[in-house]
Design a protein around this motif. Structure first.
Motif, PDB file in Angstrom:
ATOM      1  N   ASP A 134     -47.242-109.564  46.070  1.00  0.00           N
ATOM      2  CA  ASP A 134     -47.936-110.020  44.864  1.00  0.00           C
ATOM      3  C   ASP A 134     -47.016-110.323  43.693  1.00  0.00           C
ATOM      4  O   ASP A 134     -47.476-110.815  42.661  1.00  0.00           O
ATOM      5  N   ARG A 149     -49.496-113.738  48.234  1.00  0.00           N
ATOM      6  CA  ARG A 149     -50.211-114.056  47.005  1.00  0.00           C
ATOM      7  C   ARG A 149     -49.316-114.256  45.785  1.00  0.00           C
ATOM      8  O   ARG A 149     -49.798-114.635  44.713  1.00  0.00           O
ATOM      9  N   TYR A 166     -50.429-115.771  42.118  1.00  0.00           N
ATOM     10  CA  TYR A 166     -50.541-114.883  40.966  1.00  0.00           C
ATOM     11  C   TYR A 166     -49.592-115.292  39.849  1.00  0.00           C
ATOM     12  O   TYR A 166     -49.892-115.129  38.660  1.00  0.00           O
ATOM     13  N   HIS A 175     -56.016-111.400  39.635  1.00  0.00           N
ATOM     14  CA  HIS A 175     -55.043-110.632  40.431  1.00  0.00           C
ATOM     15  C   HIS A 175     -55.675-109.469  41.201  1.00  0.00           C
ATOM     16  O   HIS A 175     -55.016-108.446  41.411  1.00  0.00           O
ATOM     17  N   ASN A 178     -56.682-107.850  44.614  1.00  0.00           N
ATOM     18  CA  ASN A 178     -56.317-108.071  46.012  1.00  0.00           C
ATOM     19  C   ASN A 178     -57.018-107.123  46.977  1.00  0.00           C
ATOM     20  O   ASN A 178     -56.648-107.030  48.141  1.00  0.00           O
ATOM     21  N   LYS A 213     -56.692-110.695  51.419  1.00  0.00           N
ATOM     22  CA  LYS A 213     -56.825-109.459  50.642  1.00  0.00           C
ATOM     23  C   LYS A 213     -56.335-108.311  51.505  1.00  0.00           C
ATOM     24  O   LYS A 213     -56.096-108.481  52.713  1.00  0.00           O
TER      25      LYS A 213
END
Length: 832
Positions: free
Chosen positions: A98, A117, A121, A182, A184, A197
């Motif tokens: 992330d 991600r 993000y 943001h 997840n 996710k």
């Protein structure tokens, strides 16, 4: 949040030193570059960046791949050959899934992150932090309009402190909204374009799913918990030290992971879970066999046998599936950490402060459960390398009721971070007051726990409610002050009429809500939003007055409740019901029609033609009347109150031995019923921490019903479980009462009080009126029955039957059950 930042931002269009002018007057010389064959989340990030830059400035920045020659002005989204060719430093390894980098290099801007991600993000962080975009709710956003978009030299690297960020709240987890804020966690419906996710297998309690008692108990009762000398099939746990249990659980999880991976290979849109729950069932009754008990004694914690099981399973499966994680719960009886036993380095321990007060920060709350939780949090910090939290928001029983809670979120998250927590799940529920606001504040603080929660809340209120924001913020601040000044401890299961909602609070709220509604009277969209939140305040005020009226002025006359509500109160309730129908919303925990009926009558009736049971939902679901057909006429066999102020002491009642005399449900309760299935359920507290769940079921074809009660310890220390259940039957003149014990073939006249052991009563007793033949057969079952007391109450015809259970020690989360069957009989013990 691990962040290094050398950033420049221009939020007012001010020209600063060497800005990168991304757009001006609806035009742009810039393009967006992504790698050829870039992952779907990276392509989606480029598309979202293009979309919002256009909304801000009207300029359309084309999206190109990285195969052509470099152009003078490029936003490089995600890692690509272009980044390598230009020699721009980018190292995704430390960023995790992330984290991201935002860096300017000459006439280029890099936004790139880890997989899956991080790049996405990074784009949303750039739009939020630098350009001022906000996504408050799926239908409420703020995209600022600018003639000129200019950003200065930037060099920012950010890795979120919380690797796992998740909450549940009905109707708020839109996948685009989650990605933009943001989130997840597994409760989102995020798909491949959002980077998926962090998903779970068997989210929460899983022992029964791993070794179902219905499949194994008959042949292998030794696999299950030994409690008070016997193996339990119902409400059981696993015997966590049994070698074959450990082997079977390992095999079961191995097969599950293999199936999930095979499905993922055949269908890329069905990714396999990253986390597999290996966690106790949602009750007490941990195993006390010699092996489990010895380990628990040695480690001075009931969590030790569970950790023993989880460590061995994790050790084996980590060698086979290193990309997967095993997770267990430190919950109820297993909340306390072991003395020296450590969790396997790859095992996630998820600590659950379910007993704690939710209206004050965990770090400073003085209630006993919060104090003990702080010690457990410190202990798990040293016992687990991977520590997560499962926390709760205030009053999950009655989410429609206005309540505090958001003001403690920031302090709690920071406390968790200080103790090494890397993942958090927040359990909320709908239909929640301030639902969209709560979701937004939770999302922003989970992403950055150091953010100012009050500022985040104020920003939302101003965007969603405009000129009403100041009044609404004053209302939320007043509730915070109310719970802090007394203090009022509000837990995840709190009363329908909590102490902080008092007459003074309603008086102050009246003016604030009037101002808020007037401020947006000419703005239909904002007015609708204000009315939606106002309905929660109306509901609380109506419930507060309705319950007070029922307690102090309500009474039963013949078979009906005598309505003592004011015309004003009924009018307010009808306005609330009308709003609920327009908004297609429930009212509290009921539908609009159910709530309207309850306001008018206060009672709920189950009937089958032979028997009629009457309950009062606002008084802990108290059963106040039983009417049976006797010789073609109604015969009431449960005492009724005919005087105002006596309803709380009438009808069937239970009380916990630790709090004698508490009978009106002040500790909180909730009721639900099904008229077609002839059932009425009540869940509440005798007094904290002793909770009850009660199910009353009327037979569809007979003059009988059952009452099943589960008594559970919802605290963090051992408590005794003794309760008293009292039936005030009315059968006619006391000089004609007879008592029979059919199994023992005993029958005698009831001349005065008698007390019998459960064995003497043979679990079945019959009370009869000799003249009329009217009687009640009471059948008792359950663990820990102690004695039965029968006491005639003079010439009134009332006779009290009290059933008392033994004081069995209950560990946190533990419970025992009491089962009663009541039959109305007609002459010589025959069923009516």
């Amino acid at each position: 949040m691990a962040t290094t930042r050398k950033s420049w931002r221009d939020t007012r269009g001010t020209v600063l030193h060497n800005p990168l002018v991304l757009a001006q007057d609806g035009r742009s010389d810039w393009s967006i570059v992504v790698a050829t064959g870039a992952p779907e989340p990276v392509r989606h990030a480029a598309s979202e960046l293009q979309r919002f830059l256009r909304q801000i400035s009207d300029a359309i920045l084309p999206v190109r791949n990285d195969q052509g020659s470099p152009r003078p002005y490029e936003i490089l989204v995600g890692p690509s050959a272009r980044v390598v060719r230009l020699g721009i430093p980018f190292h995704p390894g430390p960023l995790g899934p992330d984290g991201y980098v935002i860096r300017s290099e000459a006439s280029r801007l890099l936004i790139a992150g880890g997989l899956p991600r991080g790049t996405l993000y990074g784009v949303f962080a750039f739009l939020h932090d630098v350009l001022g975009c906000r996504w408050f709710a799926p239908d409420i956003q703020r995209i600022p309009r600018r003639r000129r978009i200019a950003v200065g030299p930037m060099d920012e690297t950010r890795v979120p402190a919380l690797l796992y960020r998740n909450f549940i709240l009905d109707g708020t987890l839109d996948p685009d909204w989650c990605a933009r804020n943001h989130m997840n966690g597994s409760c989102s419906t995020a798909g491949r374009q959002h980077g998926d996710k962090i998903s779970h297998w068997q989210f929460g309690h899983s022992f029964d799913a791993l070794l179902p008692p219905e499949s194994y108990f008959r042949q292998h009762p030794e696999y299950y918990a030994l409690v008070r000398g016997r193996r339990l099939r119902r409400d059981t746990q696993l015997c966590c030290t049994h070698p074959r249990v450990i082997r079977l659980v390992t095999d079961r999880l191995r097969r599950q992971i293999e199936r999930d991976l095979e499905l993922e290979r055949s269908d890329p849109d069905s990714p396999s879970p990253q986390v597999y729950y290996l966690a106790q069932n949602d009750w007490g009754n941990c195993c006390t066999c010699a092996s489990c008990a010895s380990l628990a004694r040695d480690q001075k914690a009931l969590s030790a046998p569970i950790l023993h099981l989880c460590n061995q399973v994790t050790e084996q499966l980590d060698r086979e599936f290193p990309e997967k994680s095993i997770l267990t719960l430190a919950y109820r009886f297993s909340r306390k950490p072991p003395r020296s036993l450590r969790a396997h380095p790859k095992l996630i321990v998820q600590l659950c402060p379910i007993e704690c007060c939710q209206s004050h920060p965990h770090a400073s709350c003085d209630c006993a459960d919060s104090v003990s939780f702080r010690g457990d949090l410190e202990g798990w910090r040293g016992a687990a390398d991977r520590l997560w939290i499962w926390d709760y928001l205030a009053n999950l029983w009655h989410p429609f009721v206005p309540g505090p809670g958001l003001h403690v979120l920031g302090p709690n998250l920071r406390l968790f971070m200080e103790h090494g927590v890397s993942g958090i799940f927040l359990q909320d529920t709908g239909p929640r007051e301030w639902r969209e606001l709560r979701a937004y504040v939770m999302a922003r603080l989970l992403w950055d726990p150091r953010a100012d929660g009050d500022s985040v809340q104020r920003e939302f209120l101003e965007a969603a409610y405009g000129p009403a924001a100041a009044s609404l913020e004053a209302w939320t601040r007043h509730l915070q002050e109310e719970v802090q000044s007394d203090p009022v401890h509000v837990r995840y299961k709190a009363p329908l009429c909590p102490g902080y909602l008092n007459w003074e609070t309603f008086r102050r709220g009246e003016a604030l809500w009037r101002d808020a509604l007037e401020a947006v009277a000419r703005q239909p969209e904002m007015l609708e939003r204000v009315q939606k939140v106002y309905a929660h305040w109306q509901y609380a005020r109506i419930e507060h007055e309705a319950r007070a009226t029922l307690l102090h002025r309500g009474r039963l006359r013949d078979t009906d409740y005598v309505d003592a509500k004011s015309i004003r109160l009924k009018k307010q309730a009808r306005h609330l019901v009308a709003w609920a129908r327009r908004a297609d919303s429930p009212v509290g925990n009921l539908g609009a029609a159910e709530y309207e009926a309850l306001i008018e009558s206060e009672s709920v009736t189950l009937e089958n033609g032979l028997l009629r049971l009457v309950f009062l939902p606002r008084l802990e679901g108290r059963l106040v009347q039983i009417q049976g057909r006797q010789g073609g006429e109604d015969a009431c066999v449960l005492t009724r109150s005919t005087r105002p102020g006596q309803l709380a002491a009438s009808g069937y009642g239970e009380q916990w031995s630790g709090a004698p005399g508490v009978r009106d449900g002040r500790e909180g309760y909730t009721c639900k019923w099904d008229l077609e299935r002839l059932s009425f359920e009540t869940e509440g507290f005798y007094v904290h921490p002793m909770q009850f769940e009660r199910w009353v079921r009327l037979s569809p074809r007979a003059a009988q019903f059952t009452v099943e009660t589960l008594v559970a310890n919802r605290g963090s220390s051992e408590e005794d479980s003794a309760i008293e259940a009292t039936w005030p039957f009315v059968l006619g003149p006391s000089d004609g009462l007879r008592v029979s014990f059919p199994a023992a073939r005993r029958r005698f006249r009831l001349d005065g009080p008698i007390e019998l052991s459960a064995r003497d009563a043979a679990r079945v007793l019959l009370l009869e009126q000799a003249d009329s033949g009217l009687g009640v057969r009471l059948t008792l079952k359950g663990e820990g029955l102690d004695f039965v007391r029968i006491r005639p109450r003079g010439k009134s015809g009332r006779v009290d039957v009290t059933i008392t259970t033994r004081a069995v020690p209950l560990m946190p989360g533990g419970g025992i059950r009491l089962f009663q069957m009541v039959e109305i009989v007609n002459g010589k013990g025959k069923r009516a």
